[in-house]
Scaffold this motif. Structure first.
Motif, PDB file in Angstrom:
ATOM      1  N   TYR A  39      -5.356   8.927   0.923  1.00 57.01           N
ATOM      2  CA  TYR A  39      -5.508   7.532   1.334  1.00 57.01           C
ATOM      3  C   TYR A  39      -5.461   7.412   2.856  1.00 57.01           C
ATOM      4  O   TYR A  39      -6.233   6.643   3.451  1.00 57.01           O
ATOM      5  CB  TYR A  39      -4.412   6.676   0.708  1.00 57.01           C
ATOM      6  CG  TYR A  39      -4.555   5.205   1.012  1.00 57.01           C
ATOM      7  CD1 TYR A  39      -5.437   4.410   0.287  1.00 57.01           C
ATOM      8  CD2 TYR A  39      -3.823   4.602   2.037  1.00 57.01           C
ATOM      9  CE1 TYR A  39      -5.593   3.065   0.560  1.00 57.01           C
ATOM     10  CE2 TYR A  39      -3.966   3.254   2.324  1.00 57.01           C
ATOM     11  CZ  TYR A  39      -4.851   2.487   1.579  1.00 57.01           C
ATOM     12  OH  TYR A  39      -5.002   1.154   1.876  1.00 57.01           O
ATOM     13  N   ALA A  40      -4.568   8.162   3.482  1.00 60.25           N
ATOM     14  CA  ALA A  40      -4.477   8.138   4.944  1.00 60.25           C
ATOM     15  C   ALA A  40      -5.770   8.634   5.585  1.00 60.25           C
ATOM     16  O   ALA A  40      -6.172   8.158   6.655  1.00 60.25           O
ATOM     17  CB  ALA A  40      -3.293   8.982   5.399  1.00 60.25           C
ATOM     18  N   VAL A  68       1.461  12.118  -6.248  1.00 58.31           N
ATOM     19  CA  VAL A  68       1.677  10.978  -5.352  1.00 58.31           C
ATOM     20  C   VAL A  68       1.493  11.392  -3.897  1.00 58.31           C
ATOM     21  O   VAL A  68       0.861  10.682  -3.111  1.00 58.31           O
ATOM     22  CB  VAL A  68       3.079  10.375  -5.576  1.00 58.31           C
ATOM     23  CG1 VAL A  68       3.397   9.346  -4.494  1.00 58.31           C
ATOM     24  CG2 VAL A  68       3.164   9.732  -6.955  1.00 58.31           C
ATOM     25  N   GLN A  69       2.008  12.559  -3.536  1.00 63.80           N
ATOM     26  CA  GLN A  69       1.868  13.026  -2.162  1.00 63.80           C
ATOM     27  C   GLN A  69       0.410  13.286  -1.809  1.00 63.80           C
ATOM     28  O   GLN A  69      -0.049  12.966  -0.704  1.00 63.80           O
ATOM     29  CB  GLN A  69       2.687  14.304  -1.949  1.00 63.80           C
ATOM     30  CG  GLN A  69       2.695  14.802  -0.514  1.00 63.80           C
ATOM     31  CD  GLN A  69       3.182  13.753   0.471  1.00 63.80           C
ATOM     32  OE1 GLN A  69       4.238  13.139   0.269  1.00 63.80           O
ATOM     33  NE2 GLN A  69       2.422  13.523   1.532  1.00 63.80           N
ATOM     34  N   LYS A  99      -4.651   1.102  -3.760  1.00 59.14           N
ATOM     35  CA  LYS A  99      -4.705   2.532  -3.453  1.00 59.14           C
ATOM     36  C   LYS A  99      -5.727   3.283  -4.294  1.00 59.14           C
ATOM     37  O   LYS A  99      -6.210   4.337  -3.899  1.00 59.14           O
ATOM     38  CB  LYS A  99      -3.309   3.162  -3.646  1.00 59.14           C
ATOM     39  CG  LYS A  99      -2.225   2.498  -2.792  1.00 59.14           C
ATOM     40  CD  LYS A  99      -2.599   2.516  -1.319  1.00 59.14           C
ATOM     41  CE  LYS A  99      -1.501   1.964  -0.426  1.00 59.14           C
ATOM     42  NZ  LYS A  99      -1.337   0.506  -0.523  1.00 59.14           N
ATOM     43  N   LYS A 136      -1.316   9.962  -1.248  1.00 59.99           N
ATOM     44  CA  LYS A 136      -0.962   9.388   0.050  1.00 59.99           C
ATOM     45  C   LYS A 136      -1.745  10.061   1.173  1.00 59.99           C
ATOM     46  O   LYS A 136      -2.245   9.388   2.085  1.00 59.99           O
ATOM     47  CB  LYS A 136       0.543   9.533   0.292  1.00 59.99           C
ATOM     48  CG  LYS A 136       1.410   8.616  -0.571  1.00 59.99           C
ATOM     49  CD  LYS A 136       2.884   8.792  -0.262  1.00 59.99           C
ATOM     50  CE  LYS A 136       3.739   7.834  -1.076  1.00 59.99           C
ATOM     51  NZ  LYS A 136       5.187   7.992  -0.802  1.00 59.99           N
ATOM     52  N   SER A 137      -1.875  11.381   1.103  1.00 57.58           N
ATOM     53  CA  SER A 137      -2.622  12.109   2.129  1.00 57.58           C
ATOM     54  C   SER A 137      -4.095  11.719   2.115  1.00 57.58           C
ATOM     55  O   SER A 137      -4.706  11.492   3.169  1.00 57.58           O
ATOM     56  CB  SER A 137      -2.473  13.619   1.910  1.00 57.58           C
ATOM     57  OG  SER A 137      -1.123  14.013   2.002  1.00 57.58           O
ATOM     58  N   ASP A 140      -0.333   0.309  -5.775  1.00 55.53           N
ATOM     59  CA  ASP A 140       0.414   1.210  -4.904  1.00 55.53           C
ATOM     60  C   ASP A 140       0.329   2.620  -5.471  1.00 55.53           C
ATOM     61  O   ASP A 140      -0.406   2.876  -6.407  1.00 55.53           O
ATOM     62  CB  ASP A 140       1.868   0.743  -4.776  1.00 55.53           C
ATOM     63  CG  ASP A 140       2.446   1.053  -3.402  1.00 55.53           C
ATOM     64  OD1 ASP A 140       2.037   2.071  -2.816  1.00 55.53           O
ATOM     65  OD2 ASP A 140       3.304   0.291  -2.914  1.00 55.53           O
ATOM     66  N   PHE A 141       1.100   3.530  -4.914  1.00 49.55           N
ATOM     67  CA  PHE A 141       0.973   4.932  -5.307  1.00 49.55           C
ATOM     68  C   PHE A 141       1.702   5.256  -6.609  1.00 49.55           C
ATOM     69  O   PHE A 141       1.558   6.355  -7.126  1.00 49.55           O
ATOM     70  CB  PHE A 141       1.488   5.838  -4.186  1.00 49.55           C
ATOM     71  CG  PHE A 141       0.664   5.749  -2.928  1.00 49.55           C
ATOM     72  CD1 PHE A 141      -0.624   6.247  -2.886  1.00 49.55           C
ATOM     73  CD2 PHE A 141       1.180   5.152  -1.786  1.00 49.55           C
ATOM     74  CE1 PHE A 141      -1.391   6.158  -1.735  1.00 49.55           C
ATOM     75  CE2 PHE A 141       0.422   5.064  -0.628  1.00 49.55           C
ATOM     76  CZ  PHE A 141      -0.869   5.561  -0.604  1.00 49.55           C
ATOM     77  N   GLU A 142       2.498   4.322  -7.124  1.00 53.57           N
ATOM     78  CA  GLU A 142       3.177   4.595  -8.383  1.00 53.57           C
ATOM     79  C   GLU A 142       2.179   4.518  -9.529  1.00 53.57           C
ATOM     80  O   GLU A 142       1.012   4.207  -9.327  1.00 53.57           O
ATOM     81  CB  GLU A 142       4.347   3.617  -8.605  1.00 53.57           C
ATOM     82  CG  GLU A 142       3.929   2.224  -9.053  1.00 53.57           C
ATOM     83  CD  GLU A 142       3.513   1.338  -7.901  1.00 53.57           C
ATOM     84  OE1 GLU A 142       3.096   0.202  -8.156  1.00 53.57           O
ATOM     85  OE2 GLU A 142       3.601   1.794  -6.754  1.00 53.57           O
TER      86      GLU A 142
END
Length: 218
Positions: free
Chosen positions: A59-60, A52-53, A158, A56-57, A141-143
């Motif tokens: 995606y940013a 997940v982390q 995402k 997120k990185s 989402d990230f889940e």
């Protein structure tokens, strides 16, 4: 409250349209293929939290993440079997992976198939025949929740996962990293078996329902 709507039926439509019945998929026996191993492939994530982390990185930095995965069939005991990769003896995956920025779906899938299933990773081996896109899944989402459609209220998904049919030649070498297992699993075992294989893999037999299988004897 009754929310059903009866739709008009066009009785003049030709239901015998030959184009709807022209999907024939040749499948060759598993015994036609050679299977070997190569150096281990490093895993990027040790836990779900790590994954997940990383998402997120990424995606940013790059926005929507796109994964491409191959649906590859072989024949065993007169039945179609799907090739799956098994990770850590518990997780099943279709061969494939994440696209690089600006990389096309087809070229990205070929690169990933070569990385996971071929002898040479420099593209010098036999090419992969990537066919049509069978279906798409979306991660709002990230889940881990996935949908086989993009919900209209989701404006910034995402991840998008695309499944492509990959047609095998009559013979080929499969060389798999030592920390992965390549399995041939019958479609009847996979169908709607969400608990074992997850929503994407367990939905593959339905995606293949428009094809008729032509099992070619060796």
């Amino acid at each position: 409250m009754d929310t059903e709507t009866v739709l008009p039926v066009d009785n003049n439509h030709n239901h015998n349209n030959s184009s709807d019945r022209s999907h024939v998929l040749d499948i060759y026996p598993l015994s036609n293929y050679y299977f070997g191993s190569k150096e281990t492939l490093p895993f990027k994530d040790d836990t779900l939290a790590d994954r997940v982390q990383r998402m997120k990185s990424n995606y940013a930095a790059y926005g929507l993440r796109t994964r491409v995965e191959g649906v590859i069939l072989v024949e065993l005991f007169k039945h179609p079997h799907l090739l799956l990769l098994q990770v850590r003896n518990s997780i099943f995956k279709l061969p494939g992976g994440r696209l690089r920025p600006a990389e096309s779906d087809i070229e990205g899938l070929k690169r990933k198939l070569t990385s996971k299933l071929s002898v040479n990773e420099n593209g010098s081996g036999p090419d992969w025949e990537v066919g049509e896109c069978l279906g798409m899944w979306w991660r709002p989402d990230f889940e881990t929740l996935l949908y086989p459609y993009l919900p209209p209220n989701v404006k910034r998904p995402k991840e998008c996962i695309k499944l492509f049919l990959v047609k095998l030649p009559v013979s080929r070498k499969f060389i798999v990293p030592r920390n992965l297992k390549l399995l041939a699993v019958p479609l009847c075992q996979i169908h709607e078996n969400h608990k074992t294989y997850g929503p994407i893999i367990s939905g593959v037999p339905q995606l293949l329902s428009k094809f008729s299988f032509n099992i070619i004897e060796s």
